[in-house]
Design a protein around this motif. Structure first.
Motif, mmCIF file in Angstrom:
data_model
loop_
_atom_site.group_PDB
_atom_site.id
_atom_site.type_symbol
_atom_site.label_atom_id
_atom_site.label_comp_id
_atom_site.label_asym_id
_atom_site.label_seq_id
_atom_site.Cartn_x
_atom_site.Cartn_y
_atom_site.Cartn_z
ATOM 1 N N GLN A 196 0.773 -1.125 -0.025
ATOM 2 C CA GLN A 196 0.008 0.136 0.036
ATOM 3 C C GLN A 196 0.867 1.329 0.009
ATOM 4 O O GLN A 196 0.508 2.272 -0.600
ATOM 5 N N LEU A 205 2.450 1.696 -3.592
ATOM 6 C CA LEU A 205 1.375 2.207 -4.397
ATOM 7 C C LEU A 205 1.006 3.461 -4.155
ATOM 8 O O LEU A 205 1.004 4.464 -5.237
ATOM 9 N N LYS A 249 1.751 6.334 -7.242
ATOM 10 C CA LYS A 249 0.769 7.281 -7.864
ATOM 11 C C LYS A 249 1.336 8.816 -7.693
ATOM 12 O O LYS A 249 0.848 9.564 -8.457
ATOM 13 N N VAL A 273 5.649 -2.134 -7.041
ATOM 14 C CA VAL A 273 4.382 -2.193 -7.087
ATOM 15 C C VAL A 273 4.252 -3.429 -8.145
ATOM 16 O O VAL A 273 3.661 -4.301 -8.180
ATOM 17 N N GLN A 306 -1.863 -5.792 -14.080
ATOM 18 C CA GLN A 306 -1.351 -4.708 -13.260
ATOM 19 C C GLN A 306 0.177 -4.688 -13.378
ATOM 20 O O GLN A 306 0.595 -3.679 -13.117
ATOM 21 N N TRP A 327 2.232 -1.099 -14.473
ATOM 22 C CA TRP A 327 3.157 -0.645 -13.466
ATOM 23 C C TRP A 327 4.548 -0.533 -13.908
ATOM 24 O O TRP A 327 5.438 0.155 -13.794
#
Length: 326
Positions: free
Chosen positions: A167, A170, A174, A184, A200, A204
């Protein structure tokens, strides 16, 4: 009886004029001739007089024509003078307007320069603000990634938590952090801390690789290799290797040894394995040891084989540890 006054002849009859008949006749003829000459002369004079009148009339017409032409010339001259005066006035007005425009242009130049200076200052402020915002964003993303690494390795936290580390990675990704995007991608590809998701992982890792992140390039290569797209995988591993990643160097060496996605070249494979081993890859050190043992791509050399086998074991390669009896 009397005598003729002119010829002195005796006249049979007295004459009131005092002339004899012959003299009278002669005198009459002479008078008539003289009258005729006078008449002719008068006729000539009358002709000359008419000619003179005609000439005078012609001259008067010419004079009138010349006068008309003179009047026309005067009017033309007056018109030209008026036009000249008008042109002079226009020229003066243009000079005045030109001077005014020059002054206005100079003012506009000064205003333009002032506006440009203000614009440049504004741009500088915007750039500085963007740089400050980007720095803050980068610092925040860097901090978030460090939190992720702390949870991933259990540094400074109660316990390791790959879900929490994902988390934090991520959040940093972002924010635009390339390394976090690569992490990620690794988690999505391996299913560590999050459910596996190759799509994903690809997205990424592509973002990370496009920003020059070596881990993103490695994941791109792994995804391609898993899909049997060996040429694409080799290209990504080679790109990561050129950026100095020892995993990329190691994979390039493996692909060259096996001829996967590239023409088999054990000599070049040995060069990449050596670079990777020096950079810290245990797998590459083990592969190079095997090459020295077999003489594949390098001269057979047992001493060098043992040297790289021990180096691989020191780096924690399980195969090397097994071969050395650990």
């Amino acid at each position: 009886m009397a005598r003729c006054t002119l010829c002195n002849k005796l006249m049979l009859k007295n004459s009131k004029s005092g002339y004899c008949e012959e003299c009278v006749n002669e005198k009459l003829v002479a008078v008539l001739e003289e009258n005729e000459r006078l008449e002719q002369r008068c006729e000539k004079l009358r002709g000359k007089e008419q000619e003179t009148r005609n000439a005078n009339a012609t001259m008067e017409k010419e004079v009138e024509k010349l006068q008309n032409e003179l009047d026309l010339l005067k009017r033309e001259k007056e018109k030209i003078q008026n036009e000249k005066d008008e042109c002079l006035n226009t020229a003066k007005e243009m000079e005045r307007r030109t001077a005014q425009l020059s002054l206005e242009m100079e003012q506009l130049k000064q205003e333009k320069k002032k506006a440009q200076d203000e614009l440049e200052e504004l741009k500088s402020k915007i750039v500085r603000k963007e740089e400050e915002d980007n720095n803050k964003k980068e610092q925040r993303a860097q901090a978030e990634m460090m939190f992720g690494l702390a949870f991933e390795h259990g540094f400074g936290v109660i316990r390791k938590d790959t879900s929490a580390s994902f988390q934090w990675f991520l959040r940093a990704a972002k924010e635009g952090n390339a390394r976090a995007a690569g992490l990620v991608a690794v988690d999505y590809f391996s299913g560590d801390g999050i459910e596996k998701d190759n799509y994903q992982a690809f997205e990424w890792s592509k973002k990370a690789a496009d920003q020059g992140d070596k881990m993103g390039m490695i994941v791109q290569g792994q995804i391609a290799e898993k899909s049997a797209q060996y040429t694409t995988a080799y290209q990504w591993y080679k790109k990561a290797a050129e950026f100095g990643d020892y995993n990329g160097m190691c994979n390039v060496g493996i692909f060259l040894l096996q001829g996967k996605g590239v023409t088999k070249d054990t000599k070049e494979a040995a060069q990449w394995n050596m670079k990777a081993a020096i950079a810290g890859s245990g797998t590459a050190a083990f592969n190079l040891a095997i090459q020295f043992a077999s003489g594949d791509g390098v001269p057979r050399n047992d001493e060098r084989m043992m040297e790289y086998m021990r180096w691989a074991a020191k780096l924690g390669d399980p195969k090397a540890l097994h071969c050395l009896g650990f």
